[in-house]
Design a protein around this motif. Structure first.
Motif, PDB file in Angstrom:
ATOM      1  N   GLY A 167       0.116   7.193  -6.873  1.00 39.87           N
ATOM      2  CA  GLY A 167      -1.077   7.534  -5.898  1.00 39.87           C
ATOM      3  C   GLY A 167      -0.522   7.527  -4.734  1.00 39.87           C
ATOM      4  O   GLY A 167      -1.533   7.434  -3.632  1.00 39.87           O
ATOM      5  N   TYR A 168       0.743   7.341  -4.138  1.00 39.46           N
ATOM      6  CA  TYR A 168       1.247   7.121  -2.737  1.00 39.46           C
ATOM      7  C   TYR A 168       0.990   8.385  -1.932  1.00 39.46           C
ATOM      8  O   TYR A 168       1.230   8.357  -0.897  1.00 39.46           O
ATOM      9  CB  TYR A 168       2.319   6.176  -2.683  1.00 39.46           C
ATOM     10  N   GLU A 169       1.152   9.499  -2.758  1.00 39.82           N
ATOM     11  CA  GLU A 169       1.337  10.973  -2.119  1.00 39.82           C
ATOM     12  C   GLU A 169       2.748  10.666  -1.201  1.00 39.82           C
ATOM     13  O   GLU A 169       2.520  11.245  -0.094  1.00 39.82           O
ATOM     14  CB  GLU A 169       0.213  11.156  -1.279  1.00 39.82           C
ATOM     15  N   PRO A 170       3.744  10.649  -1.835  1.00 38.95           N
ATOM     16  CA  PRO A 170       4.888  10.577  -1.077  1.00 38.95           C
ATOM     17  C   PRO A 170       5.351  12.035  -0.549  1.00 38.95           C
ATOM     18  O   PRO A 170       5.096  13.119  -1.199  1.00 38.95           O
ATOM     19  CB  PRO A 170       5.987  10.079  -2.108  1.00 38.95           C
ATOM     20  N   HIS A 171       5.969  12.236   0.414  1.00 42.82           N
ATOM     21  CA  HIS A 171       6.783  13.214   1.062  1.00 42.82           C
ATOM     22  C   HIS A 171       8.146  12.825   1.907  1.00 42.82           C
ATOM     23  O   HIS A 171       8.237  12.088   2.502  1.00 42.82           O
ATOM     24  CB  HIS A 171       5.769  13.992   1.902  1.00 42.82           C
ATOM     25  N   MET A 196       4.539   7.946   2.811  1.00 45.42           N
ATOM     26  CA  MET A 196       3.404   8.248   2.093  1.00 45.42           C
ATOM     27  C   MET A 196       2.374   8.369   2.667  1.00 45.42           C
ATOM     28  O   MET A 196       1.952   7.486   3.693  1.00 45.42           O
ATOM     29  CB  MET A 196       3.622   6.936   1.030  1.00 45.42           C
ATOM     30  N   ARG A 197       1.599   9.532   2.425  1.00 47.59           N
ATOM     31  CA  ARG A 197       0.236   9.656   3.180  1.00 47.59           C
ATOM     32  C   ARG A 197      -0.714   8.888   2.605  1.00 47.59           C
ATOM     33  O   ARG A 197      -1.833   8.979   3.143  1.00 47.59           O
ATOM     34  CB  ARG A 197       0.153  11.286   3.069  1.00 47.59           C
ATOM     35  N   ASN A 198      -0.744   8.200   1.592  1.00 47.87           N
ATOM     36  CA  ASN A 198      -1.662   7.405   1.076  1.00 47.87           C
ATOM     37  C   ASN A 198      -1.252   6.100   0.716  1.00 47.87           C
ATOM     38  O   ASN A 198      -0.268   5.796   0.483  1.00 47.87           O
ATOM     39  CB  ASN A 198      -2.379   8.148  -0.225  1.00 47.87           C
ATOM     40  N   CYS A 199      -2.180   5.194   1.066  1.00 47.89           N
ATOM     41  CA  CYS A 199      -2.128   3.733   0.856  1.00 47.89           C
ATOM     42  C   CYS A 199      -3.363   3.192  -0.195  1.00 47.89           C
ATOM     43  O   CYS A 199      -4.342   3.476   0.277  1.00 47.89           O
ATOM     44  CB  CYS A 199      -2.281   2.894   2.079  1.00 47.89           C
ATOM     45  N   CYS A 211       2.314   1.845   5.275  1.00 49.53           N
ATOM     46  CA  CYS A 211       3.089   1.088   6.012  1.00 49.53           C
ATOM     47  C   CYS A 211       4.386   0.907   5.692  1.00 49.53           C
ATOM     48  O   CYS A 211       5.077   0.564   6.310  1.00 49.53           O
ATOM     49  CB  CYS A 211       2.511  -0.116   6.479  1.00 49.53           C
ATOM     50  N   VAL A 212       4.926   1.295   4.562  1.00 50.73           N
ATOM     51  CA  VAL A 212       6.078   1.210   3.967  1.00 50.73           C
ATOM     52  C   VAL A 212       6.625   2.694   3.663  1.00 50.73           C
ATOM     53  O   VAL A 212       6.155   3.637   3.567  1.00 50.73           O
ATOM     54  CB  VAL A 212       6.024   0.626   2.487  1.00 50.73           C
TER      55      VAL A 212
END
Length: 239
Positions: free
Chosen positions: A148-152, A181-184, A228-229
């Motif tokens: 669920g991190y929504e990576p790009h 990642m757009r989502n935390c 943040c990562v």
């Protein structure tokens, strides 16, 4: 009930595709672009986008998409971005956020940062199971997306993200060496306890990706509105 009503709006397949497209871009999206992306008429896309904005799943505004200003620049167009507010439904009602915040407060007051990070890394390793450490950014993108991190994938040295093409193999990693990642998934608690929760998140991802045991590594690089990562290929393994 408002959250239930909002989430129910996504039951319509066209509306859901439009929401997912806008959310994935990480920027303002116009009606023409959204309509073309999901393969529907502009008027239908506009109707659904406005409905999503009405229930608070999207935020809307207006700007000139031509990039020009002054006479002849054209009228401002309506644009949409994903709303920052969270939506969740639990039946019966549960309040895990309060528990998480209380535990985070207690850990912070007791100075248990190191113990929390160690536990987070163990949990990440347990989630990875018997799988080998991630061998590259393409694999890391898939693992992070499942969580669920929504990576790009992002161009190194660029501030603008590039969405990884679905199912792409071998090409995206050559063009980019950094995953943002757009989502935390821990956003609500990290806002109140950023050093504690962000450190925990980093350790969790190190365990999940096998960072340090393979070519992929994770590090802190906070940016407003994103996790943040960031994840990248170790310089020792970079071509």
């Amino acid at each position: 009930m408002e959250d239930i009503d909002a989430i129910a709006m996504l039951q319509d397949p066209v509306r859901r595709r439009l929401y997912e497209y806008v959310a994935a871009q990480g920027r303002e999206v116009g009606r023409n672009e959204a309509a073309e992306a999901v393969g529907v008429a502009r008027t239908l896309a506009a109707h659904h986008l406005d409905k999503l904005a009405e229930v608070g799943l999207l935020e809307s505004g207006s700007r000139r998409l031509t990039g020009r200003s002054g006479p002849g620049a054209g009228r401002p167009a309506k644009v949409y971005t994903r709303a920052r507010a969270e939506r969740s439904v639990s039946l019966p009602a549960r309040d895990y956020r309060t528990v998480a915040e209380l535990l985070a407060e207690a850990a912070e007051r007791a100075g248990l940062d190191a113990e929390l990070c160690a536990a987070a890394r163990r949990r990440g390793e347990a989630l990875r199971g018997s799988a080998a450490p991630c061998g590259g950014l393409e694999e890391a993108v898939r693992v992070l997306a499942d969580r669920g991190y929504e990576p790009h994938l992002e161009d190194a040295g660029s501030r603008e993200g590039v969405q990884a093409p679905e199912g792409a193999e071998g090409t995206a990693e050559a063009a980019s060496r950094v995953v943002r990642m757009r989502n935390c998934p821990f956003h609500a608690v990290s806002e109140r306890f950023p050093p504690l929760v962000c450190g925990m998140n980093l350790a969790l991802l190190e365990g999940l990706l096998g960072a340090g045991d393979g070519p992929v590594r994770a590090r802190m690089d906070a940016r407003p509105g994103e996790c943040c990562v960031v994840v990248e290929v170790s310089k020792n393994n970079d071509d």
